[in-house]
Write a protein that holds these residues in place. Structure first.
Motif, mmCIF file in Angstrom:
data_model
loop_
_atom_site.group_PDB
_atom_site.id
_atom_site.type_symbol
_atom_site.label_atom_id
_atom_site.label_comp_id
_atom_site.label_asym_id
_atom_site.label_seq_id
_atom_site.Cartn_x
_atom_site.Cartn_y
_atom_site.Cartn_z
ATOM 1 N N PHE A 140 0.826 -1.207 0.000
ATOM 2 C CA PHE A 140 0.000 0.000 0.000
ATOM 3 C C PHE A 140 0.863 1.260 0.000
ATOM 4 O O PHE A 140 0.475 2.289 -0.558
ATOM 5 C CB PHE A 140 -0.986 -0.003 1.176
ATOM 6 N N TYR A 176 0.740 5.256 -1.684
ATOM 7 C CA TYR A 176 0.993 6.571 -1.056
ATOM 8 C C TYR A 176 2.067 7.319 -1.837
ATOM 9 O O TYR A 176 1.991 8.530 -2.015
ATOM 10 C CB TYR A 176 1.469 6.419 0.399
ATOM 11 N N TYR A 233 7.319 -6.443 14.234
ATOM 12 C CA TYR A 233 7.639 -5.341 15.158
ATOM 13 C C TYR A 233 6.384 -4.826 15.879
ATOM 14 O O TYR A 233 6.449 -4.438 17.046
ATOM 15 C CB TYR A 233 8.418 -4.211 14.453
ATOM 16 N N GLY A 253 -2.773 -7.846 3.355
ATOM 17 C CA GLY A 253 -1.412 -8.367 3.403
ATOM 18 C C GLY A 253 -0.869 -8.385 4.818
ATOM 19 O O GLY A 253 -0.612 -9.452 5.397
ATOM 20 N N VAL A 254 -0.726 -7.219 5.434
ATOM 21 C CA VAL A 254 -0.239 -7.170 6.820
ATOM 22 C C VAL A 254 -1.278 -7.773 7.762
ATOM 23 O O VAL A 254 -0.933 -8.501 8.692
ATOM 24 C CB VAL A 254 0.072 -5.717 7.255
ATOM 25 N N SER A 256 -14.129 -6.011 4.833
ATOM 26 C CA SER A 256 -15.218 -5.355 4.100
ATOM 27 C C SER A 256 -16.167 -6.311 3.396
ATOM 28 O O SER A 256 -17.160 -5.872 2.837
ATOM 29 C CB SER A 256 -14.617 -4.392 3.063
ATOM 30 N N LYS A 296 -13.687 -11.947 2.477
ATOM 31 C CA LYS A 296 -12.550 -11.562 3.318
ATOM 32 C C LYS A 296 -12.753 -12.048 4.758
ATOM 33 O O LYS A 296 -11.786 -12.397 5.438
ATOM 34 C CB LYS A 296 -12.333 -10.050 3.268
ATOM 35 N N TYR A 341 -16.996 -4.266 8.864
ATOM 36 C CA TYR A 341 -17.109 -2.854 9.254
ATOM 37 C C TYR A 341 -17.740 -1.978 8.185
ATOM 38 O O TYR A 341 -17.969 -0.796 8.419
ATOM 39 C CB TYR A 341 -15.789 -2.279 9.769
ATOM 40 N N SER A 355 -4.479 0.155 10.399
ATOM 41 C CA SER A 355 -3.764 0.588 9.186
ATOM 42 C C SER A 355 -4.724 1.271 8.219
ATOM 43 O O SER A 355 -4.330 1.619 7.113
ATOM 44 C CB SER A 355 -3.143 -0.624 8.491
ATOM 45 N N PHE A 382 -0.798 2.500 12.094
ATOM 46 C CA PHE A 382 0.406 2.249 11.278
ATOM 47 C C PHE A 382 0.151 2.342 9.777
ATOM 48 O O PHE A 382 1.008 1.947 8.980
ATOM 49 C CB PHE A 382 1.048 0.903 11.660
ATOM 50 N N LEU A 435 8.177 0.821 9.929
ATOM 51 C CA LEU A 435 9.211 -0.231 9.907
ATOM 52 C C LEU A 435 10.622 0.367 9.841
ATOM 53 O O LEU A 435 11.561 -0.192 10.415
ATOM 54 C CB LEU A 435 8.958 -1.162 8.704
ATOM 55 N N ARG A 458 -9.738 -2.630 -3.144
ATOM 56 C CA ARG A 458 -10.048 -3.570 -2.051
ATOM 57 C C ARG A 458 -10.424 -4.943 -2.596
ATOM 58 O O ARG A 458 -11.082 -5.728 -1.923
ATOM 59 C CB ARG A 458 -11.166 -3.017 -1.151
HETATM 60 N N1 LIG Z 1 3.892 1.549 9.317
HETATM 61 C C1 LIG Z 1 4.485 0.509 8.768
HETATM 62 O O1 LIG Z 1 5.595 0.137 9.145
HETATM 63 C C2 LIG Z 1 3.777 -0.232 7.681
HETATM 64 C C3 LIG Z 1 4.417 -1.264 6.990
HETATM 65 C C4 LIG Z 1 3.686 -1.986 6.042
HETATM 66 C C5 LIG Z 1 2.369 -1.654 5.776
HETATM 67 N N2 LIG Z 1 1.813 -0.613 6.449
HETATM 68 C C6 LIG Z 1 0.403 -0.264 6.243
HETATM 69 O O2 LIG Z 1 -0.378 -1.403 6.452
HETATM 70 C C7 LIG Z 1 -1.558 -1.309 5.666
HETATM 71 C C8 LIG Z 1 -1.756 -2.578 4.920
HETATM 72 O O3 LIG Z 1 -0.828 -2.647 3.865
HETATM 73 P P1 LIG Z 1 -0.900 -3.822 2.826
HETATM 74 O O4 LIG Z 1 0.130 -3.521 1.800
HETATM 75 O O5 LIG Z 1 -0.874 -5.097 3.555
HETATM 76 O O6 LIG Z 1 -2.328 -3.584 2.162
HETATM 77 P P2 LIG Z 1 -3.679 -4.464 2.362
HETATM 78 O O7 LIG Z 1 -3.995 -4.548 3.807
HETATM 79 O O8 LIG Z 1 -3.552 -5.716 1.598
HETATM 80 O O9 LIG Z 1 -4.715 -3.524 1.655
HETATM 81 C C9 LIG Z 1 -5.304 -2.453 2.356
HETATM 82 C C10 LIG Z 1 -6.650 -2.842 2.940
HETATM 83 O O10 LIG Z 1 -7.163 -1.723 3.627
HETATM 84 C C11 LIG Z 1 -8.569 -1.836 3.670
HETATM 85 N N3 LIG Z 1 -9.204 -0.546 3.389
HETATM 86 C C12 LIG Z 1 -10.050 0.094 4.220
HETATM 87 N N4 LIG Z 1 -10.474 1.219 3.677
HETATM 88 C C13 LIG Z 1 -9.922 1.308 2.453
HETATM 89 C C14 LIG Z 1 -10.026 2.251 1.405
HETATM 90 N N5 LIG Z 1 -10.783 3.354 1.505
HETATM 91 N N6 LIG Z 1 -9.319 2.026 0.277
HETATM 92 C C15 LIG Z 1 -8.547 0.945 0.156
HETATM 93 N N7 LIG Z 1 -8.425 -0.008 1.123
HETATM 94 C C16 LIG Z 1 -9.107 0.188 2.276
HETATM 95 C C17 LIG Z 1 -8.966 -2.892 2.638
HETATM 96 O O11 LIG Z 1 -9.390 -4.052 3.362
HETATM 97 P P3 LIG Z 1 -10.992 -4.258 3.530
HETATM 98 O O12 LIG Z 1 -11.514 -4.379 2.123
HETATM 99 O O13 LIG Z 1 -11.143 -5.507 4.316
HETATM 100 O O14 LIG Z 1 -11.483 -3.027 4.228
HETATM 101 C C18 LIG Z 1 -7.689 -3.171 1.899
HETATM 102 O O15 LIG Z 1 -7.627 -4.497 1.444
HETATM 103 C C19 LIG Z 1 -1.414 -0.049 4.803
HETATM 104 O O16 LIG Z 1 -2.086 1.003 5.428
HETATM 105 C C20 LIG Z 1 0.073 0.191 4.839
HETATM 106 O O17 LIG Z 1 0.404 1.531 4.644
HETATM 107 C C21 LIG Z 1 2.486 0.090 7.381
#
Ligand SMILES: NC(=O)c1ccc[n+]([C@@H]2O[C@H](COP(=O)([O-])OP(=O)(O)OC[C@H]3O[C@@H](n4cnc5c(N)ncnc54)[C@H](OP(=O)(O)O)[C@@H]3O)[C@@H](O)[C@H]2O)c1
Length: 322
Positions: free
Chosen positions: A41, A45, A127, A149-150, A170, A174, A189, A213, A235, A263, A312
């Motif tokens: 994701f 960004y 982490y 994914g996460v 959603s 899922k 949700y 997230s 996160f 991370l 999604r």
């Molecule tokens: N801070 C860190 O270290 C770190 C590291 C890795 C990833 N992340 C974050 O972890 C999150 C997940 O990343 P990922 O790559 O594994 O992606 P992902 O979870 O596979 O995809 C994002 C999920 O967010 C949900 N979502 C809710 N509202 C949404 C919207 N308006 N538009 C799109 N998706 C929406 C969807 O699940 P539903 O359809 O079930 O709602 C979607 O499948 C991201 O926010 C990413 O930035 C953070």
């Protein structure tokens, strides 16, 4: 070599499949012939400009492949080594140059595609559950986007640590995948108020920690799901950046903790990076954690990968193959 670059921020149409010169590794760097790049994701960004880089640049923060050349003073790897890395831009490419300290050698049991699918999201799940808020047996955790994914990895790791897991998703499909990963309860949700559902599920006590997230559409209600002195671990921003939080609101809602980790700061040196990555590869090799590769696409079709993730429509990992 072929890469996928952006010259401007915008929708998936700004991703350009282009020819650029093969990069040479400098001091302390290695060049990787990419076998698979993970789609995250974070790449969205970067594409839309929520996270800024200097344009034009090649997208992608995660890949696995084989070391093809090394620059001066590289001690960590040598040509021919199978490696993976995370948190360095340029992975949507046939070759990528990466600081050698970021490269993690792959154990024999881990193939390149699996490594590219799990190194970034797996270390994130590690982490969040071991360092940001170390989960203890018997605690209750809320994981948003639990089939993502996460999310799927977080659910599995939290269960391994003995926690009770409530997940949000959603769709019914899922929900099935989140349950299959081990979630004890799953809330749709998009159909139900998750704050009320969590309140019911915890008998009004609230959860010990929320791993959020999703951001904009969930953050405020996530605070309302916590027990006194609980932790909101914000996160990600899948629905947009979360609004600011008034410190006094943290007091009023129960002396809560709020953190916004990345991370980068939890794998910021070689020792910590190797410790986390090895733990993740051990989970996968011993089948304690299962990785779900939802889709593989040719590198040239990166835009399609972005549409699927943003829409999604995927549950699990998307890989790009050069
Ligand atoms: N801070 C860190 O270290 C770190 C590291 C890795 C990833 N992340 C974050 O972890 C999150 C997940 O990343 P990922 O790559 O594994 O992606 P992902 O979870 O596979 O995809 C994002 C999920 O967010 C949900 N979502 C809710 N509202 C949404 C919207 N308006 N538009 C799109 N998706 C929406 C969807 O699940 P539903 O359809 O079930 O709602 C979607 O499948 C991201 O926010 C990413 O930035 C953070």
């Amino acid at each position: 070599m072929k890469v996928v670059r952006i010259h401007e921020h915008g929708g998936p149409e700004v991703l350009r499949y282009e020819e650029v010169p093969l990069p040479e590794p400098g001091r302390g760097e290695a060049r990787i012939k990419v076998e698979a790049a993970g789609v995250n994701f974070t790449d969205i960004y970067n594409r839309i400009g929520l996270y800024k880089g200097t344009l034009p640049y090649t997208l992608g923060s995660e890949a696995a492949g084989v070391v093809d050349a090394v620059g001066p003073e590289v001690t960590e790897v040598k040509p021919g080594d199978r490696v993976a890395y995370a948190m360095h831009l340029g992975a949507y490419a046939e070759y990528v140059v990466v600081p050698a300290w970021r490269l993690v050698p792959l154990p024999p049991a881990i193939d390149g595609r699996t490594a590219a699918a799990v190194i970034l999201q797996g270390m994130t799940a590690h982490y969040l559950t071991h360092s940001t808020y170390p989960l203890k047996p018997g605690e209750t955790v809320l994981v948003h986007a639990a089939a993502g994914g996460v999310g799927r990895l977080l659910v599995q790791v939290a269960k391994r640590l003995g926690a009770r897991v409530i997940g949000t998703v959603s769709s019914e499909e899922k929900a099935r995948l989140a349950r299959e990963a081990g979630a004890d309860e799953v809330i749709l949700y998009t159909k139900e108020d998750f704050e009320e559902a969590v309140n019911r599920a915890t008998g009004g006590r609230g959860v010990d920690v929320v791993y959020d997230s999703v951001g904009k559409t969930t953050a405020e209600k996530s605070l309302n799901c916590l027990r006194p002195r609980g932790y909101l671990v914000l996160f990600g921003n899948a629905s947009g950046a979360a609004p600011p939080v008034d410190p006094l609101a943290l007091m009023a809602k129960g002396s809560l903790y709020l953190t916004r980790p990345t991370l980068t700061h939890y794998a910021g040196n070689r020792a910590e990076l190797l410790q986390r990555a090895r733990a993740v590869f051990d989970w996968v090799a011993s089948e304690q954690v299962k990785v779900r590769i939802a889709k593989t696409l040719p590198l040239a079709e990166a835009a399609e990968a972005h549409r699927a993730l943003e829409g999604r429509g995927v549950a699990g990992k998307i890989l790009l193959l050069p």
